[in-house]
Design a protein around this motif. Structure first.
Motif, PDB file in Angstrom:
ATOM      1  N   GLY A   1     108.562  43.242  29.101  1.00 49.58           N
ATOM      2  CA  GLY A   1     107.816  41.990  28.997  1.00 49.58           C
ATOM      3  C   GLY A   1     106.369  42.159  29.403  1.00 49.58           C
ATOM      4  N   GLU A   2     106.128  42.924  30.464  1.00 47.64           N
ATOM      5  CA  GLU A   2     104.753  43.176  30.902  1.00 47.64           C
ATOM      6  C   GLU A   2     103.969  43.912  29.825  1.00 47.64           C
ATOM      7  OE1 GLU A   2     103.096  42.255  33.631  1.00 47.64           O
ATOM      8  OE2 GLU A   2     104.807  41.129  34.408  1.00 47.64           O
TER       9      GLU A   2
ATOM     10  N   ARG B   1     103.134  41.522  26.947  1.00 47.24           N
ATOM     11  CA  ARG B   1     102.048  40.587  27.281  1.00 47.24           C
ATOM     12  C   ARG B   1     100.694  41.279  27.345  1.00 47.24           C
ATOM     13  NH1 ARG B   1     106.487  38.475  29.885  1.00 47.24           N
ATOM     14  NH2 ARG B   1     106.235  39.665  31.828  1.00 47.24           N
TER      15      ARG B   1
ATOM     16  N   SER C   1      97.348  43.309  22.470  1.00 52.66           N
ATOM     17  CA  SER C   1      96.510  42.349  21.750  1.00 52.66           C
ATOM     18  C   SER C   1      97.416  41.515  20.851  1.00 52.66           C
ATOM     19  CB  SER C   1      95.461  43.068  20.908  1.00 52.66           C
ATOM     20  OG  SER C   1      96.082  43.758  19.836  1.00 52.66           O
ATOM     21  N   VAL C   2      96.976  40.315  20.501  1.00 56.45           N
ATOM     22  CA  VAL C   2      97.794  39.471  19.627  1.00 56.45           C
ATOM     23  C   VAL C   2      98.031  40.177  18.296  1.00 56.45           C
ATOM     24  CG1 VAL C   2      97.908  37.276  18.401  1.00 56.45           C
ATOM     25  CG2 VAL C   2      96.998  37.349  20.724  1.00 56.45           C
TER      26      VAL C   2
ATOM     27  N   PRO D   1     100.589  33.816  19.852  1.00 54.73           N
ATOM     28  CA  PRO D   1     100.198  33.936  21.265  1.00 54.73           C
ATOM     29  C   PRO D   1     101.185  33.240  22.206  1.00 54.73           C
ATOM     30  CG  PRO D   1      98.306  33.346  19.910  1.00 54.73           C
ATOM     31  CD  PRO D   1      99.519  33.191  19.051  1.00 54.73           C
ATOM     32  N   LEU D   2     101.767  32.127  21.766  1.00 56.47           N
ATOM     33  CA  LEU D   2     102.757  31.427  22.589  1.00 56.47           C
ATOM     34  C   LEU D   2     104.025  32.264  22.718  1.00 56.47           C
ATOM     35  CD1 LEU D   2     102.380  27.882  20.959  1.00 56.47           C
ATOM     36  CD2 LEU D   2     101.280  28.722  23.059  1.00 56.47           C
TER      37      LEU D   2
ATOM     38  N   GLN E   1     104.287  35.518  22.351  1.00 55.54           N
ATOM     39  CA  GLN E   1     104.013  36.758  23.070  1.00 55.54           C
ATOM     40  C   GLN E   1     104.135  36.574  24.577  1.00 55.54           C
ATOM     41  OE1 GLN E   1     100.177  38.426  22.174  1.00 55.54           O
ATOM     42  NE2 GLN E   1     100.464  40.212  23.482  1.00 55.54           N
ATOM     43  N   SER E   2     103.782  35.413  25.064  1.00 54.65           N
ATOM     44  CA  SER E   2     103.825  35.175  26.513  1.00 54.65           C
ATOM     45  C   SER E   2     105.232  34.899  27.019  1.00 54.65           C
ATOM     46  CB  SER E   2     102.917  33.995  26.870  1.00 54.65           C
ATOM     47  OG  SER E   2     103.430  32.778  26.335  1.00 54.65           O
ATOM     48  N   ARG E   3     106.211  34.791  26.100  1.00 50.50           N
ATOM     49  CA  ARG E   3     107.556  34.393  26.502  1.00 50.50           C
ATOM     50  C   ARG E   3     108.642  35.414  26.214  1.00 50.50           C
ATOM     51  NH1 ARG E   3     104.495  30.208  26.129  1.00 50.50           N
ATOM     52  NH2 ARG E   3     104.962  28.291  27.281  1.00 50.50           N
TER      53      ARG E   3
ATOM     54  N   ASN F   1     112.923  32.451  18.785  1.00 48.53           N
ATOM     55  CA  ASN F   1     111.810  31.609  19.209  1.00 48.53           C
ATOM     56  C   ASN F   1     111.075  30.941  18.045  1.00 48.53           C
ATOM     57  OD1 ASN F   1     110.897  31.790  22.326  1.00 48.53           O
ATOM     58  ND2 ASN F   1     111.998  33.646  21.747  1.00 48.53           N
TER      59      ASN F   1
ATOM     60  N   LEU G   1     109.550  27.896  22.419  1.00 52.78           N
ATOM     61  CA  LEU G   1     108.100  27.819  22.582  1.00 52.78           C
ATOM     62  C   LEU G   1     107.707  26.423  23.066  1.00 52.78           C
ATOM     63  CD1 LEU G   1     106.890  29.609  19.323  1.00 52.78           C
ATOM     64  CD2 LEU G   1     107.549  30.601  21.520  1.00 52.78           C
TER      65      LEU G   1
END
Length: 483
Positions: A313-314, A317, A320-321, A354-355, A357-359, A369, A448
Motif C-alpha cells: 500500500g505504501e 501511494r 505517480s497517478v 487518485p481516490l 490510489q489512496s485506498r 472499488n 471510494l
C-alpha cells in the motif's frame, strides 16, 4: 569474510531447480546474493540445477527467469552471469568422480539399505563403512561413496552461523554417484561451484547439514572451499516453515494479486536482516548500500503477509497517478473483469484514479472499488444491502432522490450537502444517511468517497440506481429486528 566493496573477485550464485513455482524463499536468497554482488562490484551467477529429468519442465525454468527479472535480476545487467545449466556439466561431474576414485577418496559399494539395517539393527542408522576395504570395482548398481576422514573435525566458516564444527567421525561415508554412475547433488553442486569460480555460497539453512560434506569434497578435489552463509528459515504466523502445501509461497501468485515488484523486493530483503535506524521502506539501491550478509540474523524470519500488504500500500501511494493508472490497467481490462471491454471508460477511471490510489493495498483491489462506474447495474452484495437498508431507508432514499433530482450543481460538495440535509431531516448524521445511497448506487457499503463517485457517475445513472433500489425496497421492505 566478504572483501571490501569494489572487490570484483566476489562471485556468488543462485542455483534453483526448475521443479515448480518460484518460492518466495528463493526470492529472498536470490536478492541477498544479488545485493552482495552489487555491493561488492562482483558477479551474480544464475545456475539452473536441471538434472532431475523426471521433475524438470521448461516452463519452470521460464518461471525462474521471469520471477528474477520481476525482482530486478536479469541478463542485461552487467552483474548478472548465466543462466548456466547443470545438465551441461555432466562430463565434468563424472570426471570428478574418477579423480576421487583414483585418489583413494572414494570407493564402490553394493550395500542396500536392508543390508545396512541387517548389520546395524536399525533402518535409521547411517552407513557403517562395510565396503571401504573390499576393493570393489564398478558394476552397474554399485554406488560410489566418499571416504570421510575417521579422525579430526571439519570447521565451516559461516558468516551468519559463526564457525560450526563437525566431528569427522560423525559424518558417514556418503554417496557421490548413483548405481548408474550419475553424480548426486552434493558432488554436482561442488563441481559446478568450482567450475564457475564461486567464492561465497549464500543459501538457506536447510543446506547447513550438507556443508561439511561439500567442504570435504572441495578439499578432496584440491580446492579451497568458499565462504558460507546459511540464511535463516522463513516461517509463517504459527512459526512453521513456509510450505507450498500449507502456505501461499509462489512469487507468481503475489505478482498476480497485484503486489508491486519493488514492494516485494523491499519486504523480502528484510526477512532476516534490517537496514538499521528503524527504517524499513527504502529503495533497493540504498538497501544494497547498507546490506552486509554478516548482519543477517540467524533466527527464523517471520513472513508477515499483513506487513507485506502494508508495504505494498505504501508503494502504491508513492506512485505517480500516471504510473498507478498504467499499473492497474491489466486488471481493468482483464478478461475476468465484471464489465465488457466496451463498457470501460478511461476518462471516468482517470477522474477517480487518485481516490482509488489512496485506498487500495493491492492492484487487484481496483475492480471492487470502481466497478460501479462501468457496470450497467451495481453489484448485488446482499450483506451490504442488509446492513444499509434498515427500516427508514426507503423514506430516506425517496427524499434523497427528490433532492438530488433538483440539484443544480452536480459536483461533490453540493451532493454532500444535499445528503447531509436529507439526513438531518431523518435525524441521521451524514455517515448513517449516506449508507443507503452508497449501497443503492455502488452495491457496497465501502468504497471510494461517495460524493466524488456520484459526480463522476453522473446524475442520470445515479438517479436510475436509486430508483431501482426503491423498487426493490417496495417489493421487499426492510424488517425491524425481532424484539
Amino acid at each position: 569474510m566478504i572483501p571490501a566493496p569494489g572487490s570484483s573477485d566476489v562471485r556468488v550464485r543462485f542455483a534453483p531447480s526448475p521443479t515448480g513455482m518460484f518460492h518466495v524463499g528463493g526470492g529472498r536468497s536470490a536478492l541477498f546474493n544479488w545485493a552482495v554482488a552489487k555491493h561488492q562490484g562482483g558477479t551474480f551467477v544464475l545456475r539452473i540445477e536441471d538434472t532431475d529429468a523426471a521433475r524438470n519442465k521448461p516452463e519452470w525454468t521460464d518461471g525462474i527467469l521471469s520471477a528474477l527479472a520481476a525482482l530486478g535480476m536479469h541478463a542485461d545487467d552487467p552483474t548478472f552471469e548465466g543462466p548456466y545449466f547443470q545438465s551441461a556439466n555432466v562430463d565434468k561431474h563424472r570426471e570428478a568422480t574418477g579423480r576421487l576414485l583414483d585418489a583413494g577418496r572414494a570407493y564402490y559399494c553394493d550395500c542396500t539399505r536392508d543390508d545396512v539395517a541387517a548389520r546395524t539393527g536399525s533402518q535409521q542408522s547411517g552407513y557403517d563403512g562395510h565396503c571401504r576395504d573390499r576393493g570393489l570395482t564398478y558394476e552397474s548398481g554399485r554406488a560410489l561413496r566418499f571416504r570421510t576422514p575417521d579422525e579430526g573435525e571439519t570447521q565451516v566458516v559461516d558468516l551468519i552461523r559463526g564457525n560450526p564444527v563437525f566431528p569427522n567421525a560423525s559424518i558417514e561415508d556418503f554417496i557421490v554417484a548413483r548405481g548408474d554412475g550419475s553424480p548426486v547433488f552434493l558432488l554436482a553442486n561442488v563441481v559446478d561451484d568450482l567450475d564457475e569460480g564461486i567464492t561465497h555460497v549464500i543459501r538457506g539453512e536447510e543446506h547447513l547439514s550438507n556443508t561439511p560434506k561439500q567442504q570435504l569434497l572441495w578439499e578432496a578435489l584440491g580446492a579451497t572451499p568458499p565462504v558460507w552463509a546459511h540464511l535463516p528459515v522463513i516461517v509463517n504466523e504459527k512459526r512453521q516453515k513456509l510450505s507450498k502445501r500449507r502456505d501461499k509461497v509462489a512469487l507468481e501468485d503475489y505478482l498476480a494479486e497485484g503486489y508491486l515488484p519493488d514492494a516485494l523486493v523491499n519486504y523480502l530483503m528484510l526477512l532476516g536482516w534490517a537496514p538499521g535506524n528503524d527504517e524499513e521502506i527504502l529503495p533497493f539501491d540504498e538497501l544494497v548500500e547498507r546490506f552486509r550478509v554478516e548482519d543477517v540474523n540467524s533466527a527464523s524470519a517471520f513472513f508477515d503477509v499483513k506487513k507485506l500488504l502494508a508495504f505494498n500500500g505504501e508503494y502504491i501511494r508513492a506512485m505517480s497517478v500516471e504510473d498507478f493508472v498504467s499499473a492497474v490497467d491489466p486488471w481493468l481490462r482483464a478478461p475476468h473483469a465484471l464489465w465488457r471491454p466496451e463498457q470501460f471508460d478511461p476518462a471516468a477511471f482517470a477522474a477517480v484514479a487518485p481516490l482509488a490510489q489512496s485506498r487500495v493495498a493491492l492492484l487487484a483491489d481496483i475492480t471492487d472499488n470502481v466497478d460501479f462506474l462501468f457496470l450497467d447495474e451495481p453489484v448485488r452484495d446482499e450483506r451490504s444491502w442488509a446492513k444499509a437498508m434498515k427500516p427508514g431507508a426507503p423514506e430516506l432514499l425517496a427524499d434523497a432522490r427528490a433532492a438530488l433530482a433538483d440539484l443544480g450543481d452536480w459536483s461533490a460538495e453540493p451532493l454532500k450537502e444535499t445528503v447531509l440535509v436529507v439526513g438531518e431531516k431523518h435525524g441521521l448524521k451524514l455517515g448513517k444517511a449516506q449508507a443507503p445511497v452508497r449501497v443503492a448506487v455502488t452495491g457496497r457499503t465501502i468504497g471510494l468517497p461517495l460524493f466524488e463517485s456520484l459526480e463522476v457517475l453522473g446524475r442520470e445513472r445515479t438517479l436510475a440506481r436509486v430508483d431501482a433500489a426503491l423498487a426493490r425496497l417496495a417489493q421487499d421492505p426492510p424488517q425491524a429486528p425481532a424484539q
